[in-house]
Motif scaffolding. Structure first.
Motif, PDB file in Angstrom:
ATOM      1  N   ASP A  95     -58.952 -38.456 -40.287  1.00  0.00           N
ATOM      2  CA  ASP A  95     -57.984 -38.210 -40.917  1.00  0.00           C
ATOM      3  C   ASP A  95     -57.191 -36.924 -42.054  1.00  0.00           C
ATOM      4  OD1 ASP A  95     -57.275 -39.799 -38.223  1.00  0.00           O
ATOM      5  OD2 ASP A  95     -56.746 -41.067 -39.607  1.00  0.00           O
ATOM      6  N   VAL A  96     -58.019 -37.312 -42.940  1.00  0.00           N
ATOM      7  CA  VAL A  96     -57.562 -36.708 -43.981  1.00  0.00           C
ATOM      8  C   VAL A  96     -58.689 -35.388 -43.608  1.00  0.00           C
ATOM      9  CG1 VAL A  96     -58.403 -35.918 -46.286  1.00  0.00           C
ATOM     10  CG2 VAL A  96     -57.567 -38.499 -45.533  1.00  0.00           C
ATOM     11  N   PHE A  97     -59.724 -34.970 -43.184  1.00  0.00           N
ATOM     12  CA  PHE A  97     -60.282 -33.890 -43.104  1.00  0.00           C
ATOM     13  C   PHE A  97     -59.192 -32.932 -41.911  1.00  0.00           C
ATOM     14  CE2 PHE A  97     -65.237 -35.218 -43.984  1.00  0.00           C
ATOM     15  CZ  PHE A  97     -64.511 -35.426 -45.222  1.00  0.00           C
ATOM     16  N   GLN A  98     -58.596 -33.691 -41.062  1.00  0.00           N
ATOM     17  CA  GLN A  98     -57.811 -33.575 -39.896  1.00  0.00           C
ATOM     18  C   GLN A  98     -56.649 -32.435 -40.921  1.00  0.00           C
ATOM     19  OE1 GLN A  98     -58.818 -32.654 -36.672  1.00  0.00           O
ATOM     20  NE2 GLN A  98     -56.907 -30.865 -36.539  1.00  0.00           N
ATOM     21  N   ARG A  99     -56.111 -33.084 -41.148  1.00  0.00           N
ATOM     22  CA  ARG A  99     -54.812 -32.906 -42.210  1.00  0.00           C
ATOM     23  C   ARG A  99     -55.258 -31.045 -42.840  1.00  0.00           C
ATOM     24  NH1 ARG A  99     -52.484 -37.457 -45.598  1.00  0.00           N
ATOM     25  NH2 ARG A  99     -51.567 -35.315 -46.816  1.00  0.00           N
ATOM     26  N   LEU A 100     -56.230 -31.200 -43.790  1.00  0.00           N
ATOM     27  CA  LEU A 100     -56.692 -30.053 -44.205  1.00  0.00           C
ATOM     28  C   LEU A 100     -56.736 -29.203 -43.029  1.00  0.00           C
ATOM     29  CD1 LEU A 100     -59.622 -31.530 -46.736  1.00  0.00           C
ATOM     30  CD2 LEU A 100     -57.225 -30.903 -47.505  1.00  0.00           C
ATOM     31  N   LEU A 101     -57.264 -28.891 -41.844  1.00  0.00           N
ATOM     32  CA  LEU A 101     -57.774 -28.189 -41.062  1.00  0.00           C
ATOM     33  C   LEU A 101     -56.379 -28.084 -40.773  1.00  0.00           C
ATOM     34  CD1 LEU A 101     -60.891 -29.779 -38.972  1.00  0.00           C
ATOM     35  CD2 LEU A 101     -60.331 -28.083 -40.761  1.00  0.00           C
ATOM     36  N   ASP A 102     -55.729 -28.693 -40.212  1.00  0.00           N
ATOM     37  CA  ASP A 102     -54.503 -28.574 -39.818  1.00  0.00           C
ATOM     38  C   ASP A 102     -53.058 -27.579 -40.799  1.00  0.00           C
ATOM     39  OD1 ASP A 102     -54.776 -29.594 -37.930  1.00  0.00           O
ATOM     40  OD2 ASP A 102     -53.741 -31.752 -38.408  1.00  0.00           O
ATOM     41  N   GLN A 103     -53.720 -27.773 -42.325  1.00  0.00           N
ATOM     42  CA  GLN A 103     -52.954 -26.374 -42.709  1.00  0.00           C
ATOM     43  C   GLN A 103     -53.987 -25.227 -43.353  1.00  0.00           C
ATOM     44  OE1 GLN A 103     -52.808 -29.156 -46.573  1.00  0.00           O
ATOM     45  NE2 GLN A 103     -51.910 -30.826 -45.517  1.00  0.00           N
ATOM     46  N   GLY A 104     -54.954 -25.120 -42.261  1.00  0.00           N
ATOM     47  CA  GLY A 104     -55.725 -23.928 -42.466  1.00  0.00           C
ATOM     48  C   GLY A 104     -56.987 -23.934 -43.182  1.00  0.00           C
ATOM     49  N   ALA A 105     -57.464 -24.855 -44.308  1.00  0.00           N
ATOM     50  CA  ALA A 105     -58.987 -25.200 -44.524  1.00  0.00           C
ATOM     51  C   ALA A 105     -59.830 -25.311 -43.646  1.00  0.00           C
ATOM     52  CB  ALA A 105     -58.846 -25.905 -45.706  1.00  0.00           C
ATOM     53  N   THR A 106     -60.831 -24.877 -43.910  1.00  0.00           N
ATOM     54  CA  THR A 106     -62.259 -24.999 -43.670  1.00  0.00           C
ATOM     55  C   THR A 106     -63.096 -26.305 -44.143  1.00  0.00           C
ATOM     56  OG1 THR A 106     -62.608 -22.467 -43.634  1.00  0.00           O
ATOM     57  CG2 THR A 106     -64.696 -23.793 -42.759  1.00  0.00           C
ATOM     58  N   VAL A 107     -63.426 -26.929 -43.718  1.00  0.00           N
ATOM     59  CA  VAL A 107     -64.471 -28.159 -43.833  1.00  0.00           C
ATOM     60  C   VAL A 107     -65.753 -28.170 -43.029  1.00  0.00           C
ATOM     61  CG1 VAL A 107     -64.400 -30.879 -43.807  1.00  0.00           C
ATOM     62  CG2 VAL A 107     -61.554 -29.203 -43.813  1.00  0.00           C
ATOM     63  N   VAL A 108     -66.206 -27.924 -44.423  1.00  0.00           N
ATOM     64  CA  VAL A 108     -67.943 -28.320 -44.087  1.00  0.00           C
ATOM     65  C   VAL A 108     -68.412 -29.523 -44.821  1.00  0.00           C
ATOM     66  CG1 VAL A 108     -69.847 -26.954 -44.114  1.00  0.00           C
ATOM     67  CG2 VAL A 108     -68.094 -25.744 -44.426  1.00  0.00           C
ATOM     68  N   VAL A 109     -69.009 -30.589 -43.665  1.00  0.00           N
ATOM     69  CA  VAL A 109     -69.616 -31.581 -44.302  1.00  0.00           C
ATOM     70  C   VAL A 109     -71.305 -31.599 -43.834  1.00  0.00           C
ATOM     71  CG1 VAL A 109     -69.567 -34.584 -43.585  1.00  0.00           C
ATOM     72  CG2 VAL A 109     -67.342 -32.515 -43.430  1.00  0.00           C
ATOM     73  N   ILE A 110     -71.919 -32.178 -44.934  1.00  0.00           N
ATOM     74  CA  ILE A 110     -73.031 -32.661 -44.751  1.00  0.00           C
ATOM     75  C   ILE A 110     -73.000 -34.028 -44.966  1.00  0.00           C
ATOM     76  CG2 ILE A 110     -75.788 -32.375 -46.128  1.00  0.00           C
ATOM     77  CD1 ILE A 110     -74.022 -30.167 -47.763  1.00  0.00           C
ATOM     78  N   GLU A 111     -73.348 -34.808 -42.880  1.00  0.00           N
ATOM     79  CA  GLU A 111     -73.957 -36.426 -43.525  1.00  0.00           C
ATOM     80  C   GLU A 111     -74.448 -36.393 -42.378  1.00  0.00           C
ATOM     81  OE1 GLU A 111     -72.962 -39.483 -44.276  1.00  0.00           O
ATOM     82  OE2 GLU A 111     -70.686 -37.964 -45.016  1.00  0.00           O
ATOM     83  N   HIS A 112     -74.993 -38.308 -42.544  1.00  0.00           N
ATOM     84  CA  HIS A 112     -75.581 -38.753 -41.231  1.00  0.00           C
ATOM     85  C   HIS A 112     -74.599 -39.530 -40.883  1.00  0.00           C
ATOM     86  CE1 HIS A 112     -77.874 -37.723 -44.456  1.00  0.00           C
ATOM     87  NE2 HIS A 112     -79.040 -37.150 -43.775  1.00  0.00           N
TER      88      HIS A 112
END
Length: 120
Positions: free
Chosen positions: A57-74
Motif C-alpha cells: 500500500d505504501v509503494f502504491q501511495r508513492l506511485l500515486d504521488q508520481g514516484a518510480t519504485v524499483v524493488v529487488i525482492e524474493h
C-alpha cells in the motif's frame, strides 16, 4: 534517491537493511514525490505477511504521488504486484547473472525456464 544515513538517538547496528529502508521510507512519506526514484533491496525481510500488504500500500501511495519504485525482492506477493519483473537466475555463479525473462508477472508465470514463475 538513496537511503542516506539514519539519524536516531541511539546506535542502529542491530537494524536489518529492510528495517533501515522502512525507517527512511517513513521519513519520506507526505513529501511530494514527483520525479523521485526509490530503490529498495529486499524491504520485506523480517516482515509478517500482513505487514507486506501494508508495504505494498505504501509503494502504491508513492506511485500515486508520481514516484518510480524499483524493488529487488524474493517475496512472491511483491513480485505478483509488480508492473514489470526482471527474473534473474537460477541460483548463483555463472547462471546467477543471467536474465531468464523480463516482463509482466503473467509473462514470468508462463515462462517454463523461470523458477519464480513456477511459484507465481
Amino acid at each position: 534517491m538513496g537511503l542516506g544515513y539514519l539519524t536516531l538517538v541511539e546506535e542502529t547496528p542491530g537494524l536489518s537493511g529492510g528495517e533501515a529502508q522502512r525507517l527512511k521510507l517513513a521519513s519520506e512519506m507526505g513529501k511530494g514525490q514527483a520525479d523521485s526514484v526509490f530503490v529498495f533491496d529486499e524491504p520485506t525481510i523480517g516482515l509478517h505477511p500482513d505487514d507486506v500488504r501494508v508495504l505494498l500500500d505504501v509503494f502504491q501511495r508513492l506511485l500515486d504521488q508520481g514516484a518510480t519504485v524499483v524493488v529487488i525482492e524474493h517475496d512472491l506477493d511483491i513480485i505478483r504486484n509488480a508492473d514489470y519483473v526482471i527474473d534473474m537466475g537460477p541460483g548463483g555463479g555463472v547462471d546467477g547473472g543471467r536474465v531468464v525473462i523480463q516482463g509482466t508477472p503473467k509473462a514470468v508465470k508462463a515462462c517454463p525456464d523461470s523458477l519464480t514463475g513456477r511459484y507465481l
